[in-house]
Design an enzyme around this catalytic site. Structure first.
Site, PDB file in Angstrom:
ATOM      1  N   THR A  83     -37.025  10.526  -0.405  1.00  0.00           N
ATOM      2  CA  THR A  83     -36.715  11.262  -1.622  1.00  0.00           C
ATOM      3  C   THR A  83     -35.197  11.330  -1.742  1.00  0.00           C
ATOM      4  OG1 THR A  83     -36.740  13.413  -2.710  1.00  0.00           O
ATOM      5  CG2 THR A  83     -36.965  13.447  -0.332  1.00  0.00           C
ATOM      6  N   GLY A  84     -34.711  11.287  -2.959  1.00  0.00           N
ATOM      7  CA  GLY A  84     -33.263  11.360  -3.115  1.00  0.00           C
ATOM      8  C   GLY A  84     -32.806  10.498  -4.261  1.00  0.00           C
ATOM      9  N   ARG A  89     -35.849   3.432 -16.661  1.00  0.00           N
ATOM     10  CA  ARG A  89     -35.256   3.384 -15.319  1.00  0.00           C
ATOM     11  C   ARG A  89     -36.357   3.526 -14.264  1.00  0.00           C
ATOM     12  NH1 ARG A  89     -35.308   7.255 -10.823  1.00  0.00           N
ATOM     13  NH2 ARG A  89     -33.385   6.997  -9.661  1.00  0.00           N
ATOM     14  N   VAL A  90     -36.266   2.728 -13.225  1.00  0.00           N
ATOM     15  CA  VAL A  90     -37.218   2.839 -12.121  1.00  0.00           C
ATOM     16  C   VAL A  90     -36.435   3.187 -10.860  1.00  0.00           C
ATOM     17  CG1 VAL A  90     -38.898   1.606 -10.703  1.00  0.00           C
ATOM     18  CG2 VAL A  90     -38.835   1.205 -13.166  1.00  0.00           C
ATOM     19  N   GLY A  91     -36.917   4.184 -10.131  1.00  0.00           N
ATOM     20  CA  GLY A  91     -36.228   4.609  -8.903  1.00  0.00           C
ATOM     21  C   GLY A  91     -36.782   3.914  -7.677  1.00  0.00           C
ATOM     22  N   ASP A  92     -36.530   4.516  -6.522  1.00  0.00           N
ATOM     23  CA  ASP A  92     -36.948   3.903  -5.254  1.00  0.00           C
ATOM     24  C   ASP A  92     -38.400   4.179  -4.901  1.00  0.00           C
ATOM     25  OD1 ASP A  92     -36.180   6.636  -5.000  1.00  0.00           O
ATOM     26  OD2 ASP A  92     -36.290   6.420  -2.825  1.00  0.00           O
ATOM     27  N   THR A  98     -39.381  14.559  -5.750  1.00  0.00           N
ATOM     28  CA  THR A  98     -40.443  13.617  -5.378  1.00  0.00           C
ATOM     29  C   THR A  98     -41.348  14.186  -4.283  1.00  0.00           C
ATOM     30  OG1 THR A  98     -39.062  11.742  -5.918  1.00  0.00           O
ATOM     31  CG2 THR A  98     -40.664  11.375  -4.191  1.00  0.00           C
ATOM     32  N   GLY A 138     -32.400   7.651  -5.984  1.00  0.00           N
ATOM     33  CA  GLY A 138     -33.139   6.406  -5.813  1.00  0.00           C
ATOM     34  C   GLY A 138     -32.299   5.148  -5.794  1.00  0.00           C
TER      35      GLY A 138
HETATM   36  N1  ASP Z   1     -36.087   9.219  -5.424  1.00  0.00           N
HETATM   37  C1  ASP Z   1     -36.476   9.633  -6.717  1.00  0.00           C
HETATM   38  C2  ASP Z   1     -35.898   8.721  -7.748  1.00  0.00           C
HETATM   39  O1  ASP Z   1     -34.754   8.312  -7.607  1.00  0.00           O
HETATM   40  C3  ASP Z   1     -36.072  11.024  -7.053  1.00  0.00           C
HETATM   41  C4  ASP Z   1     -36.527  12.054  -6.037  1.00  0.00           C
HETATM   42  O2  ASP Z   1     -36.592  11.807  -4.852  1.00  0.00           O
HETATM   43  O3  ASP Z   1     -36.844  13.160  -6.448  1.00  0.00           O
HETATM   44  O4  ASP Z   1     -36.558   8.447  -8.701  1.00  0.00           O
END
Ligand code: ASP
Length: 365
Positions: free
Chosen positions: A284-285, A261-264, A233, A287
Protein backbone atom coordinates in the site's frame (compact mmCIF):
# COMPACT_ATOMS: atom_id res chain seq x y z
CA UNK A 1 16.07 -44.20 17.18
CA UNK A 2 18.35 -43.69 14.19
CA UNK A 3 15.43 -42.09 12.32
CA UNK A 4 14.67 -39.58 15.08
CA UNK A 5 18.37 -38.67 15.39
CA UNK A 6 18.65 -37.86 11.68
CA UNK A 7 15.37 -35.90 11.90
CA UNK A 8 16.88 -33.86 14.74
CA UNK A 9 20.05 -33.21 12.75
CA UNK A 10 18.13 -32.11 9.65
CA UNK A 11 15.92 -29.86 11.75
CA UNK A 12 18.98 -28.24 13.34
CA UNK A 13 20.62 -27.70 9.98
CA UNK A 14 17.50 -26.03 8.66
CA UNK A 15 16.80 -23.88 11.65
CA UNK A 16 20.32 -22.67 12.44
CA UNK A 17 20.85 -20.35 9.43
CA UNK A 18 17.47 -18.72 9.93
CA UNK A 19 18.03 -18.26 13.65
CA UNK A 20 21.47 -16.75 12.98
CA UNK A 21 20.01 -14.28 10.48
CA UNK A 22 17.75 -13.11 13.26
CA UNK A 23 20.69 -12.00 15.40
CA UNK A 24 23.52 -10.89 13.16
CA UNK A 25 24.46 -8.08 10.82
CA UNK A 26 21.70 -5.68 11.79
CA UNK A 27 19.06 -7.97 10.36
CA UNK A 28 15.68 -7.09 11.77
CA UNK A 29 14.32 -9.52 14.28
CA UNK A 30 12.54 -12.46 12.70
CA UNK A 31 9.16 -12.43 14.41
CA UNK A 32 8.36 -16.12 14.22
CA UNK A 33 10.50 -19.11 13.56
CA UNK A 34 9.33 -22.31 12.00
CA UNK A 35 10.93 -25.17 10.15
CA UNK A 36 9.38 -26.86 7.14
CA UNK A 37 8.91 -30.04 9.23
CA UNK A 38 6.37 -28.21 11.28
CA UNK A 39 4.12 -26.44 8.84
CA UNK A 40 1.91 -23.72 10.29
CA UNK A 41 -0.79 -21.38 9.18
CA UNK A 42 -0.08 -17.71 8.75
CA UNK A 43 -2.26 -14.73 8.01
CA UNK A 44 -1.63 -10.98 7.80
CA UNK A 45 -3.82 -8.17 6.46
CA UNK A 46 -3.49 -4.43 5.97
CA UNK A 47 -6.04 -1.65 5.61
CA UNK A 48 -3.65 0.76 3.96
CA UNK A 49 -1.00 3.24 4.93
CA UNK A 50 -3.58 6.04 4.89
CA UNK A 51 -3.53 6.49 8.61
CA UNK A 52 -4.78 9.72 10.13
CA UNK A 53 -2.17 11.42 12.36
CA UNK A 54 -1.91 9.95 15.85
CA UNK A 55 -4.23 11.80 18.17
CA UNK A 56 -6.59 13.07 15.47
CA UNK A 57 -8.43 9.77 15.09
CA UNK A 58 -11.29 9.78 17.63
CA UNK A 59 -11.28 6.84 20.09
CA UNK A 60 -14.62 5.68 18.62
CA UNK A 61 -13.30 5.74 15.07
CA UNK A 62 -10.10 3.98 16.10
CA UNK A 63 -12.17 1.28 17.77
CA UNK A 64 -14.18 0.84 14.57
CA UNK A 65 -10.98 0.33 12.56
CA UNK A 66 -9.62 -2.10 15.12
CA UNK A 67 -12.85 -4.12 15.22
CA UNK A 68 -13.06 -4.35 11.45
CA UNK A 69 -9.42 -5.37 11.07
CA UNK A 70 -9.77 -7.98 13.80
CA UNK A 71 -12.95 -9.41 12.26
CA UNK A 72 -11.25 -9.73 8.85
CA UNK A 73 -8.03 -11.28 10.16
CA UNK A 74 -9.95 -13.76 12.30
CA UNK A 75 -12.28 -14.71 9.43
CA UNK A 76 -9.35 -15.42 7.11
CA UNK A 77 -7.51 -17.39 9.77
CA UNK A 78 -10.60 -19.45 10.62
CA UNK A 79 -10.88 -20.36 6.95
CA UNK A 80 -7.27 -21.57 7.03
CA UNK A 81 -7.96 -23.55 10.21
CA UNK A 82 -10.93 -25.16 8.50
CA UNK A 83 -8.54 -26.37 5.80
CA UNK A 84 -9.37 -23.77 3.16
CA UNK A 85 -6.65 -22.54 0.83
CA UNK A 86 -4.53 -19.43 1.25
CA UNK A 87 -6.37 -17.99 -1.79
CA UNK A 88 -9.71 -18.50 -0.03
CA UNK A 89 -8.47 -16.81 3.15
CA UNK A 90 -7.13 -13.82 1.18
CA UNK A 91 -10.39 -13.44 -0.74
CA UNK A 92 -12.59 -13.80 2.37
CA UNK A 93 -10.73 -11.13 4.35
CA UNK A 94 -10.40 -8.69 1.45
CA UNK A 95 -14.11 -8.95 0.64
CA UNK A 96 -14.90 -7.97 4.24
CA UNK A 97 -12.60 -4.95 4.02
CA UNK A 98 -14.03 -4.01 0.62
CA UNK A 99 -17.53 -4.08 2.12
CA UNK A 100 -16.53 -1.72 4.93
CA UNK A 101 -16.75 2.03 4.22
CA UNK A 102 -13.69 2.57 6.45
CA UNK A 103 -11.14 1.48 3.87
CA UNK A 104 -10.20 2.77 0.44
CA UNK A 105 -11.42 -0.30 -1.45
CA UNK A 106 -14.87 -1.40 -2.56
CA UNK A 107 -17.49 0.54 -0.59
CA UNK A 108 -15.08 3.13 0.87
CA UNK A 109 -13.13 3.80 -2.34
CA UNK A 110 -11.82 7.30 -2.98
CA UNK A 111 -12.94 9.44 -5.94
CA UNK A 112 -10.87 10.23 -9.00
CA UNK A 113 -10.60 13.77 -10.45
CA UNK A 114 -13.91 13.32 -12.28
CA UNK A 115 -15.76 12.27 -9.13
CA UNK A 116 -15.85 8.61 -10.12
CA UNK A 117 -14.74 5.58 -8.11
CA UNK A 118 -12.29 3.54 -10.17
CA UNK A 119 -11.27 0.29 -8.56
CA UNK A 120 -8.14 -1.87 -8.99
CA UNK A 121 -7.37 -5.29 -7.56
CA UNK A 122 -5.17 -8.36 -7.95
CA UNK A 123 -4.52 -11.79 -6.49
CA UNK A 124 -1.68 -14.29 -6.89
CA UNK A 125 -1.26 -17.97 -6.15
CA UNK A 126 2.22 -18.84 -4.88
CA UNK A 127 1.77 -22.51 -5.75
CA UNK A 128 1.88 -22.10 -9.53
CA UNK A 129 2.48 -18.34 -9.93
CA UNK A 130 -0.93 -17.91 -11.52
CA UNK A 131 -2.36 -14.42 -11.10
CA UNK A 132 -5.39 -12.31 -11.89
CA UNK A 133 -5.96 -8.56 -11.89
CA UNK A 134 -8.56 -5.94 -12.78
CA UNK A 135 -8.20 -2.19 -13.17
CA UNK A 136 -10.47 0.79 -13.64
CA UNK A 137 -13.75 -0.94 -12.81
CA UNK A 138 -16.74 1.12 -11.62
CA UNK A 139 -19.49 -1.38 -10.94
CA UNK A 140 -17.87 -4.44 -9.38
CA UNK A 141 -18.85 -4.74 -5.72
CA UNK A 142 -15.88 -6.94 -4.81
CA UNK A 143 -13.01 -6.47 -7.26
CA UNK A 144 -10.89 -9.12 -5.48
CA UNK A 145 -13.39 -11.81 -6.54
CA UNK A 146 -13.25 -10.58 -10.14
CA UNK A 147 -9.44 -10.67 -10.02
CA UNK A 148 -9.67 -14.26 -8.84
CA UNK A 149 -12.10 -15.09 -11.66
CA UNK A 150 -9.67 -13.60 -14.19
CA UNK A 151 -6.99 -15.88 -12.74
CA UNK A 152 -9.08 -19.04 -12.58
CA UNK A 153 -11.67 -18.67 -15.34
CA UNK A 154 -9.91 -16.79 -18.13
CA UNK A 155 -6.70 -17.31 -20.09
CA UNK A 156 -5.55 -13.81 -19.05
CA UNK A 157 -3.83 -12.11 -16.15
CA UNK A 158 -5.29 -8.62 -16.36
CA UNK A 159 -8.56 -7.11 -17.60
CA UNK A 160 -9.60 -3.46 -17.45
CA UNK A 161 -12.66 -1.20 -17.57
CA UNK A 162 -15.78 -2.15 -19.49
CA UNK A 163 -14.27 -5.41 -20.73
CA UNK A 164 -13.53 -6.53 -17.18
CA UNK A 165 -17.12 -5.68 -16.20
CA UNK A 166 -18.49 -7.63 -19.16
CA UNK A 167 -16.45 -10.60 -17.96
CA UNK A 168 -17.79 -10.06 -14.42
CA UNK A 169 -21.36 -10.29 -15.74
CA UNK A 170 -20.50 -13.50 -17.61
CA UNK A 171 -19.02 -14.96 -14.43
CA UNK A 172 -22.08 -13.91 -12.37
CA UNK A 173 -19.94 -11.66 -10.19
CA UNK A 174 -22.05 -9.06 -8.40
CA UNK A 175 -22.33 -5.70 -10.17
CA UNK A 176 -23.76 -2.64 -8.43
CA UNK A 177 -24.86 0.84 -9.40
CA UNK A 178 -21.75 3.09 -9.21
CA UNK A 179 -23.68 5.09 -6.56
CA UNK A 180 -23.06 2.18 -4.19
CA UNK A 181 -19.46 3.38 -3.76
CA UNK A 182 -20.46 6.89 -2.65
CA UNK A 183 -19.36 7.89 0.84
CA UNK A 184 -19.73 11.47 2.05
CA UNK A 185 -16.32 11.57 3.67
CA UNK A 186 -14.45 10.57 0.49
CA UNK A 187 -16.59 12.92 -1.60
CA UNK A 188 -15.88 15.84 0.72
CA UNK A 189 -12.14 15.08 0.57
CA UNK A 190 -12.23 15.31 -3.24
CA UNK A 191 -14.22 18.59 -3.17
CA UNK A 192 -11.70 20.10 -0.79
CA UNK A 193 -8.79 19.11 -3.03
CA UNK A 194 -10.53 20.40 -6.17
CA UNK A 195 -11.15 23.73 -4.46
CA UNK A 196 -7.53 24.00 -3.33
CA UNK A 197 -6.39 23.05 -6.82
CA UNK A 198 -8.41 25.92 -8.29
CA UNK A 199 -6.90 28.33 -5.82
CA UNK A 200 -3.45 27.10 -6.81
CA UNK A 201 -4.14 27.47 -10.52
CA UNK A 202 -2.66 30.94 -10.74
CA UNK A 203 0.55 29.85 -9.11
CA UNK A 204 3.31 28.66 -11.44
CA UNK A 205 3.83 24.90 -11.17
CA UNK A 206 6.98 24.18 -9.20
CA UNK A 207 8.79 21.61 -11.26
CA UNK A 208 11.93 21.89 -9.22
CA UNK A 209 11.99 21.10 -5.56
CA UNK A 210 12.57 24.31 -3.64
CA UNK A 211 13.19 22.95 -0.21
CA UNK A 212 14.44 19.47 -0.85
CA UNK A 213 10.95 18.02 -0.82
CA UNK A 214 9.61 15.67 -3.45
CA UNK A 215 8.55 17.93 -6.38
CA UNK A 216 5.56 15.68 -7.06
CA UNK A 217 4.37 16.22 -3.51
CA UNK A 218 4.75 19.98 -3.95
CA UNK A 219 2.36 19.84 -6.88
CA UNK A 220 -0.32 18.36 -4.63
CA UNK A 221 -2.64 20.52 -2.57
CA UNK A 222 -2.44 20.48 1.24
CA UNK A 223 -5.40 18.13 1.55
CA UNK A 224 -4.19 15.85 -1.19
CA UNK A 225 -0.87 15.42 0.57
CA UNK A 226 -2.49 13.95 3.66
CA UNK A 227 -1.82 10.24 3.65
CA UNK A 228 -5.47 9.46 4.48
CA UNK A 229 -6.40 10.97 1.10
CA UNK A 230 -3.70 9.16 -0.79
CA UNK A 231 -3.69 5.66 0.66
CA UNK A 232 -6.07 3.18 2.25
CA UNK A 233 -5.79 0.14 0.06
CA UNK A 234 -6.52 -3.25 1.62
CA UNK A 235 -4.51 -6.43 1.26
CA UNK A 236 -3.86 -9.88 2.68
CA UNK A 237 -1.16 -12.54 2.61
CA UNK A 238 -1.64 -16.13 3.75
CA UNK A 239 0.12 -19.45 4.29
CA UNK A 240 -2.14 -22.50 4.34
CA UNK A 241 -1.73 -25.97 5.80
CA UNK A 242 -0.35 -27.30 2.53
CA UNK A 243 2.42 -24.71 2.52
CA UNK A 244 0.81 -22.66 -0.23
CA UNK A 245 1.21 -18.90 -0.16
CA UNK A 246 -1.20 -16.34 -1.64
CA UNK A 247 -1.45 -12.56 -1.76
CA UNK A 248 -4.18 -10.12 -2.74
CA UNK A 249 -4.68 -6.34 -2.86
CA UNK A 250 -7.69 -4.11 -3.58
CA UNK A 251 -7.99 -0.33 -3.82
CA UNK A 252 -9.79 2.76 -5.02
CA UNK A 253 -6.36 4.31 -5.74
CA UNK A 254 -5.53 7.87 -4.74
CA UNK A 255 -8.04 10.71 -4.27
CA UNK A 256 -8.12 13.05 -7.29
CA UNK A 257 -6.11 10.62 -9.41
CA UNK A 258 -6.42 11.40 -13.10
CA UNK A 259 -9.14 9.46 -14.93
CA UNK A 260 -7.74 6.17 -16.16
CA UNK A 261 -4.74 6.18 -13.83
CA UNK A 262 -3.77 2.71 -12.64
CA UNK A 263 -1.75 2.23 -9.46
CA UNK A 264 0.39 -0.62 -8.18
CA UNK A 265 -2.39 -2.64 -6.54
CA UNK A 266 -3.37 -4.54 -9.72
CA UNK A 267 0.20 -4.81 -11.03
CA UNK A 268 1.68 -8.23 -10.31
CA UNK A 269 5.18 -7.74 -8.92
CA UNK A 270 4.49 -4.16 -7.80
CA UNK A 271 1.56 -4.26 -5.34
CA UNK A 272 1.04 -8.02 -5.15
CA UNK A 273 3.28 -11.06 -5.44
CA UNK A 274 3.32 -14.66 -4.16
CA UNK A 275 5.74 -17.52 -4.73
CA UNK A 276 5.80 -20.67 -2.60
CA UNK A 277 9.60 -20.64 -2.89
CA UNK A 278 9.89 -17.31 -1.10
CA UNK A 279 6.99 -15.24 0.21
CA UNK A 280 3.65 -13.52 -0.38
CA UNK A 281 3.48 -9.70 -0.40
CA UNK A 282 0.76 -7.03 -0.53
CA UNK A 283 1.64 -3.33 -0.70
CA UNK A 284 0.00 0.00 0.00
CA UNK A 285 1.29 3.47 -0.68
CA UNK A 286 2.17 5.85 -3.45
CA UNK A 287 1.57 3.40 -6.31
CA UNK A 288 3.76 5.08 -8.91
CA UNK A 289 6.86 4.43 -6.79
CA UNK A 290 5.86 0.84 -6.05
CA UNK A 291 5.44 0.21 -9.79
CA UNK A 292 8.78 1.78 -10.70
CA UNK A 293 10.59 -0.33 -8.11
CA UNK A 294 8.59 -3.53 -8.55
CA UNK A 295 8.40 -3.63 -4.76
CA UNK A 296 6.52 -6.90 -4.15
CA UNK A 297 8.74 -8.84 -6.56
CA UNK A 298 11.82 -7.14 -5.14
CA UNK A 299 11.08 -8.55 -1.70
CA UNK A 300 10.71 -12.04 -3.13
CA UNK A 301 13.88 -11.66 -5.21
CA UNK A 302 15.97 -10.59 -2.22
CA UNK A 303 14.83 -13.71 -0.41
CA UNK A 304 15.52 -15.91 -3.41
CA UNK A 305 18.97 -14.62 -4.38
CA UNK A 306 20.32 -13.22 -1.13
CA UNK A 307 18.57 -15.52 1.35
CA UNK A 308 17.35 -12.37 3.09
CA UNK A 309 14.87 -12.93 5.93
CA UNK A 310 11.41 -11.61 5.07
CA UNK A 311 11.52 -8.65 7.49
CA UNK A 312 14.91 -7.53 6.23
CA UNK A 313 13.80 -7.84 2.59
CA UNK A 314 10.66 -5.78 3.32
CA UNK A 315 12.68 -3.09 5.11
CA UNK A 316 15.21 -2.88 2.27
CA UNK A 317 12.45 -2.54 -0.34
CA UNK A 318 10.76 0.24 1.63
CA UNK A 319 14.09 2.01 2.02
CA UNK A 320 14.32 2.18 -1.77
CA UNK A 321 10.78 3.64 -1.96
CA UNK A 322 11.78 6.28 0.59
CA UNK A 323 15.00 7.14 -1.26
CA UNK A 324 13.06 7.72 -4.46
CA UNK A 325 10.64 10.03 -2.64
CA UNK A 326 7.67 7.70 -2.14
CA UNK A 327 5.88 6.44 0.93
CA UNK A 328 3.74 3.51 1.98
CA UNK A 329 4.15 0.03 3.37
CA UNK A 330 4.03 -3.72 2.84
CA UNK A 331 2.94 -6.87 4.59
CA UNK A 332 4.69 -10.13 3.76
CA UNK A 333 4.83 -13.72 4.94
CA UNK A 334 7.40 -16.35 4.06
CA UNK A 335 6.99 -20.06 3.43
CA UNK A 336 7.66 -20.83 7.12
CA UNK A 337 5.09 -18.36 8.42
CA UNK A 338 7.58 -15.63 9.39
CA UNK A 339 5.98 -12.22 9.06
CA UNK A 340 7.52 -9.05 7.62
CA UNK A 341 5.79 -5.71 8.09
CA UNK A 342 7.42 -2.47 7.01
CA UNK A 343 6.20 1.10 6.33
CA UNK A 344 7.55 4.62 6.18
CA UNK A 345 4.20 6.39 6.51
CA UNK A 346 2.56 7.80 9.65
CA UNK A 347 1.15 4.36 10.32
CA UNK A 348 -0.46 1.42 8.59
CA UNK A 349 -3.71 -0.29 9.53
CA UNK A 350 -2.67 -3.91 9.97
CA UNK A 351 -3.47 -7.15 11.74
CA UNK A 352 -1.93 -10.58 11.99
CA UNK A 353 -2.25 -13.86 13.82
CA UNK A 354 0.62 -14.31 16.27
CA UNK A 355 2.52 -17.52 17.09
CA UNK A 356 -0.14 -18.42 19.70
CA UNK A 357 -2.96 -18.12 17.19
CA UNK A 358 -4.17 -14.80 18.62
CA UNK A 359 -5.14 -11.77 16.51
CA UNK A 360 -2.99 -8.67 16.91
CA UNK A 361 -4.19 -5.33 15.53
CA UNK A 362 -1.85 -2.36 15.12
CA UNK A 363 -2.20 1.12 13.60
CA UNK A 364 0.77 3.34 14.45
CA UNK A 365 4.53 2.79 14.42
N1 ASP B 1 -1.22 1.93 -3.71
C1 ASP B 1 -2.47 2.51 -4.03
C2 ASP B 1 -2.39 3.22 -5.34
O1 ASP B 1 -1.39 3.86 -5.62
C3 ASP B 1 -2.96 3.48 -3.01
C4 ASP B 1 -3.01 2.92 -1.61
O2 ASP B 1 -2.20 2.11 -1.20
O3 ASP B 1 -3.92 3.29 -0.87
O4 ASP B 1 -3.33 3.17 -6.07
Amino acid sequence: MKKSLSFLLISLLLITPIATFGQKGGFAEVKQLQSPQNPRLGFVIHGGAGVIKKGSLSPEKELEYRKQLEAAVVAGYKALQAGKSSLDAVEIAIRMLEDSPLFNAGKGAVFNHDGINELDSSIMNGKDLSAGAVAGVHRVKNPISLARAVMEKSPHVMMVGDGAEKFAAEQKIELVDPKYFFTQERFDALQKILKEEKEKENQKPKLQSLNGENPLLERMTETQRLSENRFGTVGAVALDKNGNLAAGTSTGGMTNKKFGRVGDAPIIGAGTFADNETCAVSATGWGEYFIRLGVARDISTQMQYRAAPVQQAADAALEKVKKLGGDGGVIAIDKFGNIGISFNSEGMYRAYIDANGKPVVEIYK
